[in-house]
Design a protein around this motif. Structure first.
Motif, PDB file in Angstrom:
ATOM      1  N   ASP A  12     -15.575  23.995  13.456  1.00 34.70           N
ATOM      2  CA  ASP A  12     -16.028  22.994  13.923  1.00 34.70           C
ATOM      3  C   ASP A  12     -14.983  22.311  15.151  1.00 34.70           C
ATOM      4  N   LYS A  13     -13.620  22.843  14.564  1.00 38.85           N
ATOM      5  CA  LYS A  13     -12.787  23.178  16.302  1.00 38.85           C
ATOM      6  C   LYS A  13     -13.640  23.385  17.678  1.00 38.85           C
ATOM      7  N   GLU A  14     -14.134  24.729  17.583  1.00 41.35           N
ATOM      8  CA  GLU A  14     -14.668  24.689  18.650  1.00 41.35           C
ATOM      9  C   GLU A  14     -16.440  24.607  19.063  1.00 41.35           C
ATOM     10  N   ALA A  15     -16.664  23.365  18.036  1.00 36.68           N
ATOM     11  CA  ALA A  15     -17.870  23.264  18.193  1.00 36.68           C
ATOM     12  C   ALA A  15     -18.042  21.890  19.054  1.00 36.68           C
ATOM     13  N   THR A  16     -16.467  21.438  18.571  1.00 34.88           N
ATOM     14  CA  THR A  16     -16.206  20.183  18.869  1.00 34.88           C
ATOM     15  C   THR A  16     -15.909  20.171  20.586  1.00 34.88           C
ATOM     16  N   THR A  17     -14.809  20.810  20.967  1.00 32.24           N
ATOM     17  CA  THR A  17     -14.127  21.537  21.572  1.00 32.24           C
ATOM     18  C   THR A  17     -15.121  21.896  23.725  1.00 32.24           C
ATOM     19  N   GLN A  18     -15.696  22.969  22.522  1.00 30.34           N
ATOM     20  CA  GLN A  18     -16.657  23.480  23.457  1.00 30.34           C
ATOM     21  C   GLN A  18     -17.853  23.356  24.035  1.00 30.34           C
ATOM     22  N   ALA A  19     -18.821  22.244  22.861  1.00 28.44           N
ATOM     23  CA  ALA A  19     -20.059  21.996  22.768  1.00 28.44           C
ATOM     24  C   ALA A  19     -20.425  20.247  23.059  1.00 28.44           C
ATOM     25  N   THR A  20     -19.029  19.365  23.721  1.00 30.88           N
ATOM     26  CA  THR A  20     -19.063  18.777  24.085  1.00 30.88           C
ATOM     27  C   THR A  20     -19.857  17.568  24.309  1.00 30.88           C
ATOM     28  N   GLU A  21     -21.173  18.119  24.989  1.00 29.10           N
ATOM     29  CA  GLU A  21     -22.104  17.119  25.228  1.00 29.10           C
ATOM     30  C   GLU A  21     -23.230  17.145  24.064  1.00 29.10           C
ATOM     31  N   SER A  22     -23.034  17.819  23.293  1.00 27.70           N
ATOM     32  CA  SER A  22     -23.897  17.895  21.636  1.00 27.70           C
ATOM     33  C   SER A  22     -23.622  16.934  21.047  1.00 27.70           C
ATOM     34  N   THR A  23     -24.425  16.967  19.689  1.00 28.46           N
ATOM     35  CA  THR A  23     -24.009  16.406  18.395  1.00 28.46           C
ATOM     36  C   THR A  23     -24.168  17.281  17.692  1.00 28.46           C
ATOM     37  N   ILE A  24     -22.462  16.786  16.508  1.00 25.86           N
ATOM     38  CA  ILE A  24     -22.070  18.161  15.920  1.00 25.86           C
ATOM     39  C   ILE A  24     -22.610  17.294  14.095  1.00 25.86           C
ATOM     40  N   VAL A  25     -22.937  17.977  14.034  1.00 30.61           N
ATOM     41  CA  VAL A  25     -23.555  17.617  12.352  1.00 30.61           C
ATOM     42  C   VAL A  25     -22.582  18.248  11.503  1.00 30.61           C
ATOM     43  N   ARG A  26     -21.722  17.714  10.750  1.00 26.89           N
ATOM     44  CA  ARG A  26     -20.728  18.399  10.126  1.00 26.89           C
ATOM     45  C   ARG A  26     -20.662  18.307   8.193  1.00 26.89           C
ATOM     46  N   TYR A  27     -20.930  19.530   7.575  1.00 32.87           N
ATOM     47  CA  TYR A  27     -21.483  19.711   6.808  1.00 32.87           C
ATOM     48  C   TYR A  27     -19.878  19.752   5.580  1.00 32.87           C
ATOM     49  N   ASP A  28     -19.718  19.440   3.934  1.00 30.97           N
ATOM     50  CA  ASP A  28     -19.041  19.958   3.229  1.00 30.97           C
ATOM     51  C   ASP A  28     -18.320  20.742   3.355  1.00 30.97           C
ATOM     52  N   ASP A  29     -19.373  22.504   3.065  1.00 33.54           N
ATOM     53  CA  ASP A  29     -18.781  23.431   2.886  1.00 33.54           C
ATOM     54  C   ASP A  29     -19.912  24.336   3.594  1.00 33.54           C
ATOM     55  N   ASP A  30     -19.773  25.758   3.146  1.00 33.23           N
ATOM     56  CA  ASP A  30     -20.222  26.280   3.865  1.00 33.23           C
ATOM     57  C   ASP A  30     -22.064  26.914   3.145  1.00 33.23           C
ATOM     58  N   ALA A  31     -21.616  26.653   1.435  1.00 30.21           N
ATOM     59  CA  ALA A  31     -22.975  26.306   0.604  1.00 30.21           C
ATOM     60  C   ALA A  31     -23.987  25.812   1.487  1.00 30.21           C
ATOM     61  N   THR A  32     -23.160  24.033   1.840  1.00 27.19           N
ATOM     62  CA  THR A  32     -24.214  23.095   2.120  1.00 27.19           C
ATOM     63  C   THR A  32     -24.901  23.353   3.597  1.00 27.19           C
ATOM     64  N   LEU A  33     -24.216  23.927   4.063  1.00 36.99           N
ATOM     65  CA  LEU A  33     -24.441  24.260   5.658  1.00 36.99           C
ATOM     66  C   LEU A  33     -26.353  25.557   5.341  1.00 36.99           C
ATOM     67  N   VAL A  34     -25.536  26.576   4.814  1.00 38.41           N
ATOM     68  CA  VAL A  34     -26.410  27.077   4.438  1.00 38.41           C
ATOM     69  C   VAL A  34     -27.451  26.502   3.769  1.00 38.41           C
ATOM     70  N   THR A  35     -28.038  26.265   3.171  1.00 35.54           N
ATOM     71  CA  THR A  35     -28.699  25.260   2.595  1.00 35.54           C
ATOM     72  C   THR A  35     -29.811  24.256   3.479  1.00 35.54           C
ATOM     73  N   ALA A  36     -28.542  24.010   4.305  1.00 35.20           N
ATOM     74  CA  ALA A  36     -29.574  23.557   5.188  1.00 35.20           C
ATOM     75  C   ALA A  36     -30.216  23.876   6.344  1.00 35.20           C
ATOM     76  N   LEU A  37     -29.416  25.064   6.818  1.00 34.82           N
ATOM     77  CA  LEU A  37     -30.204  25.527   7.848  1.00 34.82           C
ATOM     78  C   LEU A  37     -31.556  26.771   7.695  1.00 34.82           C
ATOM     79  N   VAL A  38     -31.329  26.722   6.030  1.00 34.37           N
ATOM     80  CA  VAL A  38     -32.612  27.746   5.791  1.00 34.37           C
ATOM     81  C   VAL A  38     -33.842  26.294   5.281  1.00 34.37           C
TER      82      VAL A  38
END
Length: 263
Positions: A153-179
């Motif tokens: 999250d920190k690297e996405a926020t600080t390096q991809a400053t002109e992107s929209t960051i979508v944050r999920y509460d845990d890795d399992a939910t992140l995986v489900t969103a991508l699948v």
């Protein structure tokens, strides 16, 4: 419904820092008197922590925690956590240590102490083959999925400053969103990408760029010098005898670096 939030990792750490650390005389003595090591482990972050077909905890950090408990001569008690609450569980005394692929960062070092690194993890941007990403410039204007409160999250926020960051509460939910295709670009670890691709076989993700390589270590409350020394001895012993590398390779399919990076 999948929950997502725009709360930043910095805010999550600020909240963690606001939780007062318990005034414990000597956690190492407590562990030995109790006969158990209470280790905070995220079981929703494969291959570091997960559940097998019999719903039993497994993963590289679970196996590493067992090694540490054996080194201390006690039994392992797993305290299940998520990425955002790993540090608060430690600070409030619900766990003795955090063993959950906890990357070392200057921000976290203001709140807790770290033992010597026993593993490494990359932060990558990954996307399907049809999405061309060769540099941070290619992430501009895109929606990036990550796990809240992590170094990803920190690297996405600080390096991809002109992107929209979508944050999920845990890795399992992140995986489900991508699948499910809810998101197509992630900023996380190669291990998370592999977990996604096990289920996203028709349009798998591929690593596009590496944002950072982070060592990770056991997290401890500040001032626990005896416990820190004991954990550091375990790291030194089980790196030297190859036990930690065997576990890491079994779950990650690559060896640890010949020389571990200094935090």
């Amino acid at each position: 419904m999948k929950r997502r939030t725009l709360m930043t990792g910095a805010v999550a750490l600020t909240l963690a820092a606001a939780v007062p650390a318990l005034a414990l005389a000597d956690t190492l003595d407590d562990i030995k008197a109790r006969g158990t090591l209470r280790a905070a482990i995220d079981l929703g972050s494969p291959p570091f922590g997960m559940q097998d077909a019999n719903m039993q905890p497994t993963g590289s950090e679970v196996e590493s925690a067992k090694l540490l408990a054996d080194h201390l001569g006690v039994k392992l008690e797993i305290v299940e956590v998520t990425s955002p609450n790993r540090i608060p569980f430690l600070l409030t005394g619900k766990a003795d240590v955090v063993i959950a692929s906890l990357s070392i960062s200057e921000e976290r070092k203001q709140v807790i102490d770290f033992a010597d690194p026993h593993g490494v993890i990359q932060v990558i941007a990954a996307a399907p083959k049809g999405i061309e990403i060769k540099s941070l410039e290619d992430l501009k204007g895109k929606e990036l999925a990550t796990t809240r409160g992590t170094t990803n999250d920190k690297e996405a926020t600080t390096q991809a400053t002109e992107s929209t960051i979508v944050r999920y509460d845990d890795d399992a939910t992140l995986v489900t969103a991508l699948v499910s295709g809810q998101n197509d670009i992630m900023v996380s670890a190669p291990q998370i990408m592999n977990a996604v691709n096990e289920r996203r076989t028709a349009d798998p993700l591929e690593a596009k760029i590496v944002l950072k390589v982070n060592p990770y270590a056991v997290g401890l409350r500040k001032g626990e010098d005896a416990l820190k020394a004991a954990v550091n001895q375990w790291v030194a012993d089980d790196l030297a005898n190859g036990k930690l590398n065997e576990i890491y390779k079994r779950y990650n399919n690559v060896d640890l670096p010949a020389e571990m990076p200094k935090p």
